[in-house]
Design a protein around this motif. Sequence first.
Motif, PDB file in Angstrom:
ATOM      1  N   SER A  27       0.923  -1.031   0.097  1.00 42.97           N
ATOM      2  CA  SER A  27      -0.017   0.052   0.079  1.00 42.97           C
ATOM      3  C   SER A  27       1.056   1.472   0.048  1.00 42.97           C
ATOM      4  O   SER A  27       0.285   2.311  -0.013  1.00 42.97           O
ATOM      5  CB  SER A  27      -0.862   0.020   1.203  1.00 42.97           C
ATOM      6  OG  SER A  27      -0.347  -0.330   2.338  1.00 42.97           O
ATOM      7  N   ASN A  28       2.158   1.153   0.026  1.00 40.69           N
ATOM      8  CA  ASN A  28       2.916   2.230  -0.006  1.00 40.69           C
ATOM      9  C   ASN A  28       4.253   2.046  -0.615  1.00 40.69           C
ATOM     10  O   ASN A  28       4.645   0.942  -0.652  1.00 40.69           O
ATOM     11  CB  ASN A  28       3.187   2.867   1.551  1.00 40.69           C
ATOM     12  CG  ASN A  28       3.603   1.887   2.231  1.00 40.69           C
ATOM     13  OD1 ASN A  28       3.241   0.612   2.391  1.00 40.69           O
ATOM     14  ND2 ASN A  28       4.749   2.187   3.100  1.00 40.69           N
ATOM     15  N   ASN A  29       5.034   2.738  -1.032  1.00 29.83           N
ATOM     16  CA  ASN A  29       6.488   2.641  -1.630  1.00 29.83           C
ATOM     17  C   ASN A  29       7.574   1.963  -0.495  1.00 29.83           C
ATOM     18  O   ASN A  29       7.103   2.512   0.660  1.00 29.83           O
ATOM     19  CB  ASN A  29       6.969   3.841  -2.253  1.00 29.83           C
ATOM     20  CG  ASN A  29       6.037   4.537  -3.342  1.00 29.83           C
ATOM     21  OD1 ASN A  29       5.296   3.693  -3.994  1.00 29.83           O
ATOM     22  ND2 ASN A  29       6.489   5.745  -3.953  1.00 29.83           N
ATOM     23  N   GLU A  60       3.898 -10.814  -4.773  1.00 34.98           N
ATOM     24  CA  GLU A  60       3.220 -11.976  -5.437  1.00 34.98           C
ATOM     25  C   GLU A  60       1.782 -11.159  -6.077  1.00 34.98           C
ATOM     26  O   GLU A  60       1.057 -10.531  -5.398  1.00 34.98           O
ATOM     27  CB  GLU A  60       2.872 -12.919  -4.464  1.00 34.98           C
ATOM     28  CG  GLU A  60       1.713 -14.143  -4.570  1.00 34.98           C
ATOM     29  CD  GLU A  60       2.296 -14.779  -6.200  1.00 34.98           C
ATOM     30  OE1 GLU A  60       3.140 -15.223  -6.168  1.00 34.98           O
ATOM     31  OE2 GLU A  60       1.586 -14.618  -7.001  1.00 34.98           O
ATOM     32  N   ALA A  61       1.791 -11.590  -7.550  1.00 31.96           N
ATOM     33  CA  ALA A  61       0.664 -11.099  -8.205  1.00 31.96           C
ATOM     34  C   ALA A  61      -0.458 -11.624  -7.723  1.00 31.96           C
ATOM     35  O   ALA A  61      -1.464 -10.843  -7.978  1.00 31.96           O
ATOM     36  CB  ALA A  61       0.882 -11.153  -9.538  1.00 31.96           C
ATOM     37  N   LYS A  65       0.877  -6.862  -8.296  1.00 27.04           N
ATOM     38  CA  LYS A  65       1.581  -7.355  -9.303  1.00 27.04           C
ATOM     39  C   LYS A  65       2.761  -6.418  -9.933  1.00 27.04           C
ATOM     40  O   LYS A  65       2.534  -5.233 -10.188  1.00 27.04           O
ATOM     41  CB  LYS A  65       0.463  -7.373 -10.815  1.00 27.04           C
ATOM     42  CG  LYS A  65       0.645  -7.910 -11.956  1.00 27.04           C
ATOM     43  CD  LYS A  65      -0.529  -8.327 -12.698  1.00 27.04           C
ATOM     44  CE  LYS A  65      -0.121  -8.777 -14.017  1.00 27.04           C
ATOM     45  NZ  LYS A  65      -1.595  -8.809 -14.697  1.00 27.04           N
ATOM     46  N   VAL A  66       3.886  -6.974 -10.306  1.00 29.79           N
ATOM     47  CA  VAL A  66       5.103  -6.276 -10.710  1.00 29.79           C
ATOM     48  C   VAL A  66       4.781  -5.985 -12.330  1.00 29.79           C
ATOM     49  O   VAL A  66       4.618  -6.880 -12.956  1.00 29.79           O
ATOM     50  CB  VAL A  66       6.355  -7.218 -10.695  1.00 29.79           C
ATOM     51  CG1 VAL A  66       7.582  -6.415 -11.177  1.00 29.79           C
ATOM     52  CG2 VAL A  66       6.507  -7.306  -9.087  1.00 29.79           C
ATOM     53  N   HIS A  79       8.393  -1.564 -10.297  1.00 29.02           N
ATOM     54  CA  HIS A  79       7.203  -0.867 -10.572  1.00 29.02           C
ATOM     55  C   HIS A  79       6.010  -1.933 -10.097  1.00 29.02           C
ATOM     56  O   HIS A  79       6.126  -3.017 -10.867  1.00 29.02           O
ATOM     57  CB  HIS A  79       6.866  -0.539 -11.802  1.00 29.02           C
ATOM     58  CG  HIS A  79       8.121   0.514 -11.960  1.00 29.02           C
ATOM     59  ND1 HIS A  79       7.942   2.101 -11.627  1.00 29.02           N
ATOM     60  CD2 HIS A  79       9.312   0.620 -12.367  1.00 29.02           C
ATOM     61  CE1 HIS A  79       9.280   2.789 -11.939  1.00 29.02           C
ATOM     62  NE2 HIS A  79      10.052   1.819 -12.391  1.00 29.02           N
ATOM     63  N   THR A  80       5.094  -1.846  -9.295  1.00 27.87           N
ATOM     64  CA  THR A  80       3.909  -2.518  -9.180  1.00 27.87           C
ATOM     65  C   THR A  80       2.699  -1.951  -9.375  1.00 27.87           C
ATOM     66  O   THR A  80       2.709  -0.728  -9.563  1.00 27.87           O
ATOM     67  CB  THR A  80       3.889  -3.230  -7.725  1.00 27.87           C
ATOM     68  OG1 THR A  80       3.223  -2.473  -6.931  1.00 27.87           O
ATOM     69  CG2 THR A  80       5.347  -3.710  -7.296  1.00 27.87           C
ATOM     70  N   ASN A  81       1.628  -2.787  -9.528  1.00 24.76           N
ATOM     71  CA  ASN A  81       0.601  -2.061  -9.490  1.00 24.76           C
ATOM     72  C   ASN A  81      -0.139  -1.192  -8.329  1.00 24.76           C
ATOM     73  O   ASN A  81      -0.989  -0.687  -8.397  1.00 24.76           O
ATOM     74  CB  ASN A  81      -0.904  -2.819 -10.044  1.00 24.76           C
ATOM     75  CG  ASN A  81      -1.061  -4.054  -9.215  1.00 24.76           C
ATOM     76  OD1 ASN A  81      -0.051  -4.310  -7.986  1.00 24.76           O
ATOM     77  ND2 ASN A  81      -1.950  -4.816  -9.162  1.00 24.76           N
ATOM     78  N   GLN A  82       0.677  -1.417  -6.994  1.00 22.12           N
ATOM     79  CA  GLN A  82       0.392  -0.928  -6.045  1.00 22.12           C
ATOM     80  C   GLN A  82       1.133   0.091  -5.316  1.00 22.12           C
ATOM     81  O   GLN A  82       1.067   0.743  -4.206  1.00 22.12           O
ATOM     82  CB  GLN A  82       0.211  -2.223  -4.808  1.00 22.12           C
ATOM     83  CG  GLN A  82      -0.712  -3.012  -5.175  1.00 22.12           C
ATOM     84  CD  GLN A  82      -2.269  -2.746  -5.050  1.00 22.12           C
ATOM     85  OE1 GLN A  82      -3.023  -2.710  -5.872  1.00 22.12           O
ATOM     86  NE2 GLN A  82      -2.533  -2.371  -3.877  1.00 22.12           N
TER      87      GLN A  82
END
Length: 510
Positions: A25-27, A59-60, A206-207, A219-222
């Motif tokens: 939920s955060n970097n 993990e995606a 997901k990366v 970079h992920t979708n989150q």
Amino acid sequence: MRKDRDFTESIWTASAHSKGYPRLSNNLEVDVAIIGGGITGISAAAMLTAKGKNVVVLEAHSIGKGSTGYSTGNLYATVGERLSSIDSKHGEEKLFQVVDSRMFAINFIQEQVNKHSIDCEFQRIPWHLFTTSASKEKDEEVEKEFDAAHRANLEAINSLPYIFPFPNVSKITIIDHQAQINPYKYVLGLADSLDPEKCQIFEHTKVLNVEDGTPCVVHTNQGIVKADQVIMATHSPKGIYEVHTEMEAYREFALAAKIKGTLPLEGIYWHVNDSYQYSIRPYSNEDGNFLIIIGEPYLVGTVNNTEECLLKVEQYLYEHFDVESIVYRWAAQNYKSADGLPYIGTSPLQSNVFIATGFKADGLVYGTLAASIITDSIFGIENDWTKLYNPKRFTPLATAGQFFKENANVITSLIKDYFFYGEVDKLKEIKVGEGKTLKLDDEKIAAYRDENNKLHIVSSVCTHLGCIVHFNNAEKSWDCPCHGSRFTIDGEVIEGPAYKNLAKPKDTPS
Ligand SMILES: Cc1cc2nc3c(=O)[nH]c(=O)nc-3n(C[C@H](O)[C@H](O)[C@H](O)COP(=O)(O)OP(=O)(O)OC[C@H]3O[C@@H](n4cnc5c(N)ncnc54)[C@H](O)[C@@H]3O)c2cc1C
């Protein structure tokens, strides 16, 4: 009990439950970012945190629900490729190294099970390779394996010491003290044992891209994760890697069937028959006595009717056993390397991104081994097996045949699919339950008509390297023949090297 032929659960994933992990939920900034929560990723997390590193697992989907949770759970020092093949391609010294390294990994798994009291049904059992075929060639294959195993210091025997579940065995090799686990429970248990202060696990994260560098940027979708090193524990590395040109992607069907009467003795049974081999594992749980059968591998995206492969496995089952019912059906993927050895380490153009792939169907052991080799590399240690499995290795003689075969397959697919494109001309030709490629307003389209007569339309161009996807009628997915990327009927990436979903056509008709 589950729906017939939905392929979504294996006997392992259907009978154990994960406690679940949050989304990122955060970097974040960590020492090592691990992409993928299968046996490779979670083992790497265990080894790195034990040595003091701060890691994150991204993990995606869900931990253990990649190939690991859909495997057979067999752990053995031999290999599907055959030890005799490793010997003839790479020589006796490397044969010893392969066996030693695999024994190390099996022992590591047992140590983790004992140390953390992981309830994953670990047990030591014998491994059998046998043939009932009348073919001299198959007899020789089994004999050669006995010879190679014996020379590699495995305690192999070639006679039947007990009542064997198969009649008419002509040749057999048995190696005692191999092992079996419930692979899903093992990975969940190992993940559970990790110190949350040192290892954060995120699911449904997901990366989307990885930049090699100092630090690496994931970079992920989150959100974004920065790390000194990245491990691509994604079975096949995501994105474009040289190793993709040296691997073939296979899928295989698995059945777990209830059997009448008593089960064969627990063990690993590889039955070499006239075509390929079937892997059989007897397994009992509170629901009954099962046989798990794996067989009929095919090159991803190249078989028009994958249902037929499934039916052949079912036929084999009914021909050899007294079946009460088939309870689970699933399929899983494996990646076969050109020279028969996996690729573990950094790729030629990368310095801080590690890959672990080419395990064939031996990757519970190779994945664990990969975690160990990569952990050592991160600490600057060249361990006994680093060179053997290095993705930068140069093995032209052992590689050539497979390399040309793999690339000829890619080129043939490209030519065939681009020059003779389209299985139908119009959408209305597609029947319920069918998926077909066609051209629509000059766009290359893949269309599937579901049971409610609804069309699902996506681009048929794979987002990895532009090959044309083919319909997998058993699993209802779009599969790429070039490097094994797979997509749902609505185009979402399921597995394989592609990062991006299949594009939506510009003017999707309703
Ligand atoms: C039918 C079959 C039976 C087998 N049986 C055995 C056996 O008995 N013994 C044995 O040793 N081997 C067996 N294998 C091989 C073994 O299952 C695999 O080699 C092994 O599980 C690979 O583990 P892994 O952790 O590398 O990959 P996986 O278990 O596939 O894990 C990769 C993870 O990466 C995640 N991921 C992918 N893309 C992304 C992304 N973009 N972002 C974040 N996460 C991502 C996936 O969701 C997945 O969870 C079998 C294989 C098949 C096909």
